[in-house]
Write an enzyme that holds these catalytic residues in place. Structure first.
Site, PDB file in Angstrom:
ATOM      1  N   SER A 111      -7.446 -47.954  65.512  1.00  8.61           N
ATOM      2  CA  SER A 111      -6.724 -46.711  65.227  1.00  8.61           C
ATOM      3  C   SER A 111      -5.650 -46.316  66.232  1.00  8.61           C
ATOM      4  CB  SER A 111      -7.738 -45.557  65.123  1.00  8.61           C
ATOM      5  OG  SER A 111      -8.293 -45.279  66.393  1.00  8.61           O
TER       6      SER A 111
ATOM      7  N   ASP B  85     -19.871 -55.593  61.210  1.00  2.39           N
ATOM      8  CA  ASP B  85     -18.433 -55.611  60.920  1.00  2.39           C
ATOM      9  C   ASP B  85     -18.204 -55.395  59.421  1.00  2.39           C
ATOM     10  OD1 ASP B  85     -15.724 -56.532  60.544  1.00  2.39           O
ATOM     11  OD2 ASP B  85     -15.922 -57.685  62.400  1.00  2.39           O
TER      12      ASP B  85
ATOM     13  N   TYR C 102      -0.035 -50.593  63.526  1.00  2.00           N
ATOM     14  CA  TYR C 102      -1.152 -49.762  63.049  1.00  2.00           C
ATOM     15  C   TYR C 102      -0.849 -49.202  61.668  1.00  2.00           C
ATOM     16  CZ  TYR C 102      -3.865 -45.475  62.334  1.00  2.00           C
ATOM     17  OH  TYR C 102      -4.633 -44.473  61.786  1.00  2.00           O
TER      18      TYR C 102
ATOM     19  N   ASN D 164       5.177 -32.765  71.054  1.00  2.00           N
ATOM     20  CA  ASN D 164       4.151 -33.172  72.022  1.00  2.00           C
ATOM     21  C   ASN D 164       4.171 -32.331  73.291  1.00  2.00           C
ATOM     22  OD1 ASN D 164       3.352 -35.205  70.291  1.00  2.00           O
ATOM     23  ND2 ASN D 164       4.627 -36.770  71.269  1.00  2.00           N
TER      24      ASN D 164
ATOM     25  N   ALA E  53     -11.770 -48.672  61.438  1.00  2.00           N
ATOM     26  CA  ALA E  53     -10.405 -49.158  61.629  1.00  2.00           C
ATOM     27  C   ALA E  53     -10.131 -49.301  63.110  1.00  2.00           C
ATOM     28  CB  ALA E  53      -9.394 -48.168  61.030  1.00  2.00           C
TER      29      ALA E  53
ATOM     30  N   LYS F  43      -6.008 -41.157  73.434  1.00  2.00           N
ATOM     31  CA  LYS F  43      -5.106 -40.416  72.545  1.00  2.00           C
ATOM     32  C   LYS F  43      -4.588 -39.172  73.278  1.00  2.00           C
ATOM     33  CE  LYS F  43      -6.203 -43.246  69.097  1.00  2.00           C
ATOM     34  NZ  LYS F  43      -7.125 -43.087  68.016  1.00  2.00           N
TER      35      LYS F  43
ATOM     36  N   THR G  17      -4.126 -42.375  56.856  1.00  2.00           N
ATOM     37  CA  THR G  17      -3.311 -41.592  57.785  1.00  2.00           C
ATOM     38  C   THR G  17      -1.956 -41.231  57.175  1.00  2.00           C
ATOM     39  OG1 THR G  17      -2.083 -41.816  59.854  1.00  2.00           O
ATOM     40  CG2 THR G  17      -2.638 -43.851  58.757  1.00  2.00           C
ATOM     41  N   ASP G  18      -1.351 -40.183  57.701  1.00  2.00           N
ATOM     42  CA  ASP G  18       0.015 -39.830  57.281  1.00  2.00           C
ATOM     43  C   ASP G  18       1.045 -40.822  57.826  1.00  2.00           C
ATOM     44  OD1 ASP G  18      -0.069 -39.077  59.970  1.00  2.00           O
ATOM     45  OD2 ASP G  18       0.658 -37.032  59.653  1.00  2.00           O
ATOM     46  N   GLU G  19       0.633 -41.655  58.795  1.00  2.00           N
ATOM     47  CA  GLU G  19       1.597 -42.550  59.435  1.00  2.00           C
ATOM     48  C   GLU G  19       2.108 -43.618  58.473  1.00  2.00           C
ATOM     49  OE1 GLU G  19       0.712 -43.604  63.499  1.00  2.00           O
ATOM     50  OE2 GLU G  19      -0.608 -41.891  63.725  1.00  2.00           O
TER      51      GLU G  19
ATOM     52  N   LYS H   6      -2.616 -49.944  57.990  1.00  2.00           N
ATOM     53  CA  LYS H   6      -3.258 -48.899  57.176  1.00  2.00           C
ATOM     54  C   LYS H   6      -2.587 -48.824  55.796  1.00  2.00           C
ATOM     55  CE  LYS H   6      -6.108 -46.328  58.063  1.00  2.00           C
ATOM     56  NZ  LYS H   6      -7.599 -46.385  57.958  1.00  2.00           N
TER      57      LYS H   6
HETATM   58  P1  NAD Z   1     -11.715 -44.494  66.203  1.00  2.00           P
HETATM   59  O1  NAD Z   1     -10.887 -45.599  66.759  1.00  2.00           O
HETATM   60  O2  NAD Z   1     -12.154 -43.384  67.091  1.00  2.00           O
HETATM   61  O3  NAD Z   1     -13.055 -45.086  65.535  1.00  2.00           O
HETATM   62  C1  NAD Z   1     -13.042 -46.242  64.742  1.00  2.00           C
HETATM   63  C2  NAD Z   1     -14.494 -46.684  64.566  1.00  2.00           C
HETATM   64  O4  NAD Z   1     -14.493 -47.845  63.718  1.00  2.00           O
HETATM   65  C3  NAD Z   1     -15.170 -47.091  65.873  1.00  2.00           C
HETATM   66  O5  NAD Z   1     -16.475 -46.562  65.928  1.00  2.00           O
HETATM   67  C4  NAD Z   1     -15.218 -48.621  65.795  1.00  2.00           C
HETATM   68  O6  NAD Z   1     -16.314 -49.180  66.503  1.00  2.00           O
HETATM   69  C5  NAD Z   1     -15.312 -48.836  64.303  1.00  2.00           C
HETATM   70  N1  NAD Z   1     -14.805 -50.162  63.893  1.00  2.00           N
HETATM   71  C6  NAD Z   1     -13.650 -50.751  64.271  1.00  2.00           C
HETATM   72  N2  NAD Z   1     -13.539 -51.950  63.676  1.00  2.00           N
HETATM   73  C7  NAD Z   1     -14.637 -52.114  62.896  1.00  2.00           C
HETATM   74  C8  NAD Z   1     -15.081 -53.131  62.028  1.00  2.00           C
HETATM   75  N3  NAD Z   1     -14.376 -54.259  61.861  1.00  2.00           N
HETATM   76  N4  NAD Z   1     -16.248 -52.970  61.363  1.00  2.00           N
HETATM   77  C9  NAD Z   1     -16.994 -51.842  61.542  1.00  2.00           C
HETATM   78  N5  NAD Z   1     -16.619 -50.849  62.369  1.00  2.00           N
HETATM   79  C10 NAD Z   1     -15.452 -50.986  63.034  1.00  2.00           C
HETATM   80  O7  NAD Z   1     -10.890 -43.943  64.966  1.00  2.00           O
HETATM   81  P2  NAD Z   1     -10.815 -42.469  64.366  1.00  2.00           P
HETATM   82  O8  NAD Z   1      -9.768 -41.710  65.074  1.00  2.00           O
HETATM   83  O9  NAD Z   1     -12.178 -41.920  64.260  1.00  2.00           O
HETATM   84  O10 NAD Z   1     -10.249 -42.792  62.906  1.00  2.00           O
HETATM   85  C11 NAD Z   1     -11.134 -43.041  61.818  1.00  2.00           C
HETATM   86  C12 NAD Z   1     -10.310 -43.331  60.587  1.00  2.00           C
HETATM   87  O11 NAD Z   1      -9.459 -42.215  60.313  1.00  2.00           O
HETATM   88  C13 NAD Z   1      -9.383 -44.533  60.744  1.00  2.00           C
HETATM   89  O12 NAD Z   1      -9.378 -45.238  59.518  1.00  2.00           O
HETATM   90  C14 NAD Z   1      -8.018 -43.929  61.011  1.00  2.00           C
HETATM   91  O13 NAD Z   1      -6.995 -44.750  60.540  1.00  2.00           O
HETATM   92  C15 NAD Z   1      -8.112 -42.638  60.217  1.00  2.00           C
HETATM   93  N6  NAD Z   1      -7.286 -41.517  60.715  1.00  2.00           N
HETATM   94  C16 NAD Z   1      -7.344 -41.152  62.033  1.00  2.00           C
HETATM   95  C17 NAD Z   1      -6.589 -40.059  62.451  1.00  2.00           C
HETATM   96  C18 NAD Z   1      -6.648 -39.578  63.880  1.00  2.00           C
HETATM   97  O14 NAD Z   1      -5.880 -38.676  64.252  1.00  2.00           O
HETATM   98  N7  NAD Z   1      -7.539 -40.092  64.720  1.00  2.00           N
HETATM   99  C19 NAD Z   1      -5.780 -39.360  61.550  1.00  2.00           C
HETATM  100  C20 NAD Z   1      -5.761 -39.783  60.208  1.00  2.00           C
HETATM  101  C21 NAD Z   1      -6.521 -40.850  59.793  1.00  2.00           C
HETATM  102  P1  TYD Z   2      -1.480 -40.501  69.770  1.00  2.00           P
HETATM  103  O1  TYD Z   2      -2.558 -39.564  70.185  1.00  2.00           O
HETATM  104  O2  TYD Z   2      -1.502 -41.896  70.307  1.00  2.00           O
HETATM  105  O3  TYD Z   2      -1.429 -40.477  68.176  1.00  2.00           O
HETATM  106  P2  TYD Z   2      -0.324 -41.142  67.156  1.00  2.00           P
HETATM  107  O4  TYD Z   2       0.529 -42.065  67.885  1.00  2.00           O
HETATM  108  O5  TYD Z   2      -1.216 -41.827  66.172  1.00  2.00           O
HETATM  109  O6  TYD Z   2       0.423 -39.971  66.584  1.00  2.00           O
HETATM  110  O7  TYD Z   2      -0.098 -39.858  70.186  1.00  2.00           O
HETATM  111  C1  TYD Z   2       0.308 -38.589  69.726  1.00  2.00           C
HETATM  112  C2  TYD Z   2       1.715 -38.366  70.204  1.00  2.00           C
HETATM  113  O8  TYD Z   2       1.680 -38.239  71.642  1.00  2.00           O
HETATM  114  C3  TYD Z   2       2.647 -39.512  69.908  1.00  2.00           C
HETATM  115  O9  TYD Z   2       3.940 -38.988  69.591  1.00  2.00           O
HETATM  116  C4  TYD Z   2       2.693 -40.296  71.212  1.00  2.00           C
HETATM  117  C5  TYD Z   2       2.515 -39.215  72.253  1.00  2.00           C
HETATM  118  N1  TYD Z   2       1.821 -39.630  73.499  1.00  2.00           N
HETATM  119  C6  TYD Z   2       2.390 -39.320  74.736  1.00  2.00           C
HETATM  120  O10 TYD Z   2       3.471 -38.713  74.840  1.00  2.00           O
HETATM  121  N2  TYD Z   2       1.712 -39.697  75.867  1.00  2.00           N
HETATM  122  C7  TYD Z   2       0.525 -40.373  75.801  1.00  2.00           C
HETATM  123  O11 TYD Z   2      -0.036 -40.734  76.872  1.00  2.00           O
HETATM  124  C8  TYD Z   2      -0.042 -40.665  74.511  1.00  2.00           C
HETATM  125  C9  TYD Z   2      -1.356 -41.408  74.400  1.00  2.00           C
HETATM  126  C10 TYD Z   2       0.638 -40.266  73.387  1.00  2.00           C
END
Ligand code: NAD
Ligand code: TYD
Length: 362
Positions: A83, A57, A158, A257, A81, A197, A132-134, A162
């Site tokens: 996520s 962790d 979330y 979407n 994170a 997602k 993230t951009d969020e 972040k």
């Molecule tokens: P993910 O949820 O797929 O993976 C997260 C990973 O972190 C997992 O392997 C999990 O086991 C690990 N983890 C969680 N808690 C932990 C802890 N306490 N200690 C050690 N490991 C831990 O997430 P992702 O989509 O790969 O995102 C990775 C990073 O990028 C995140 O910080 C997220 O905020 C950021 N991000 C994601 C997106 C996206 O579209 N997925 C976009 C922009 C930024």
């Molecule tokens: P998501 O992949 O959860 O990413 P984020 O919320 O971080 O942008 O969702 C992407 C977009 O898709 C968001 O506007 C929510 C929408 N969404 C659906 O319409 N249906 C779904 O089942 C999911 C998971 C997301």
């Protein structure tokens, strides 16, 4: 070597695989293996001595101190994170623990390590925080895209967690001088994306004959980036970014979407047509909207292009085709995620106690 956290998740695993393909520099990969962490993602580097996986962790200070002392990384890249926005709505606690408290503990351990380094190594050291951009909140249809100087207006547990971690990272630079870099990226898609997602869920549900749940009117806009482009941006920022700076990363690819879901359905219609000859679009179902659902995200990625020369290599058309093809070719990965079998991977493959180092060099 570098220390990566969260390297068994979607983006982290892509980063580790791409890093080891492009560089000879070893990686220590610290991941807690929550439901989102999947060592199947790293199967191809399981026997690679340059990859040392440690289950643990980012909030475990003793473990962090041990790893930093033992491996002496020249950089830390923090992907770890919680996520998923929907999960953060149902249970925000884990988001506070990992994204805020965990990031704080990681910053503190890294600061202690960095402070004790010889002068030249201190100057070269980097802590890169992946965000993230969020954090910027939601845009109206005619608003300009997010720039790095925009104030934070997070709307979900979330994004709030972040944003809090981004602030901590900033403060550790200004207060302690830690050489930090932050990237704020738009929505990623591509291989190894957990099917909770939007894009992987639509692919997996479509193939299983299930409904394709579109929240609200489906007109929420996201700015999609192929995951390998995000990884190349992180490598570039790590290499040439200015400490203390933040860099927005995006694909110049805003889409509602419903358009994304239609594109996924059209590709599946072409590559794996339904046996009844109907389109997968028949399976689209509009469902109750997400509470507090941000209407639009859009990234202005001119700074990273201007200052560091980074641009995405994929268009959405090329990236989404690769992604759909990947899911069609990796039914075994999808099945192991759906059955939960991937969670037994550590025990069955490595049969060691936690916390543990698993990998050829460990
Ligand atoms: P993910 O949820 O797929 O993976 C997260 C990973 O972190 C997992 O392997 C999990 O086991 C690990 N983890 C969680 N808690 C932990 C802890 N306490 N200690 C050690 N490991 C831990 O997430 P992702 O989509 O790969 O995102 C990775 C990073 O990028 C995140 O910080 C997220 O905020 C950021 N991000 C994601 C997106 C996206 O579209 N997925 C976009 C922009 C930024
Ligand atoms: P998501 O992949 O959860 O990413 P984020 O919320 O971080 O942008 O969702 C992407 C977009 O898709 C968001 O506007 C929510 C929408 N969404 C659906 O319409 N249906 C779904 O089942 C999911 C998971 C997301």
């Amino acid at each position: 070597m570098i220390l990566v956290t969260g390297g068994a998740g979607f983006i982290g695993a892509n980063f580790v695989l791409d890093w080891l393909a492009a560089s000879s520099e070893p990686i220590v990969n610290l991941d807690k293996l929550t439901y989102a962490g999947n060592l199947h993602n790293l199967q191809s580097v399981q026997a690679d001595p340059r990859h040392i996986f440690v289950q643990g962790d980012i909030g475990d200070t003793a473990l962090l101190n041990r790893l930093l002392a033992e491996h002496k990384p020249r950089a830390v890249v923090n992907f770890a994170a919680e996520s998923h926005v929907d999960r953060s709505i149902h249970g925000p606690e884990d988001f506070i623990q990992t994204n805020i408290v965990g990031s704080f503990r990681l910053l503190e351990a890294v600061r202690a390590h960095w402070t004790a380094l010889p002068e030249a190594e201190r100057a070269a050291f980097r802590f890169l925080h992946v965000s993230t951009d969020e954090v910027y909140g939601s845009l109206a249809p005619s608003d300009p895209a997010f720039v790095e100087t925009r104030s934070f207006e997070p709307n979900s547990p979330y994004s709030a967690s972040k944003a809090a971690s981004d602030h901590l990272v900033r403060a550790w630079h200004h207060t302690y001088g830690l050489p930090v870099l932050t990237t704020n990226c738009s929505n990623n898609y591509g291989p190894y994306h957990f099917p909770e997602k939007l894009i992987p869920l639509m692919i997996v549900n479509a193939l299983a004959g299930k409904n394709l749940p579109v929240y609200g009117d489906g007109m929420q806009v996201r700015d999609w980036l192929y995951v390998k482009d995000h990884c190349s941006a992180i490598r570039r920022v790590l290499e040439a970014g200015t400490p203390g700076q933040t860099y927005n990363v995006g694909g110049w690819n805003e889409k509602p979407n419903i358009e994304i879901v239609h594109m996924v359905c059209s590709l599946l219609d072409e590559l794996r047509p339904r046996t009844d000859g109907q389109s997968y679009k028949q399976q689209i179902t509009f469902v109750k909207d997400r509470p507090g659902h941000d209407r639009r995200y859009a990234i202005d990625a001119r700074k990273i292009e201007r200052e560091l020369g980074w641009k995405p290599a994929e268009t959405f058309d090329t990236g989404i085709r690769k992604t759909v093809q990947w899911y069609l070719e990796h039914a075994d990965w999808v099945a192991s995620v759906q059955t939960g079998a991937y969670r037994d991977w550590v025990q069955t493959q490595y049969a060691v106690a936690e916390p543990q180092a698993v990998g050829a060099a460990a």
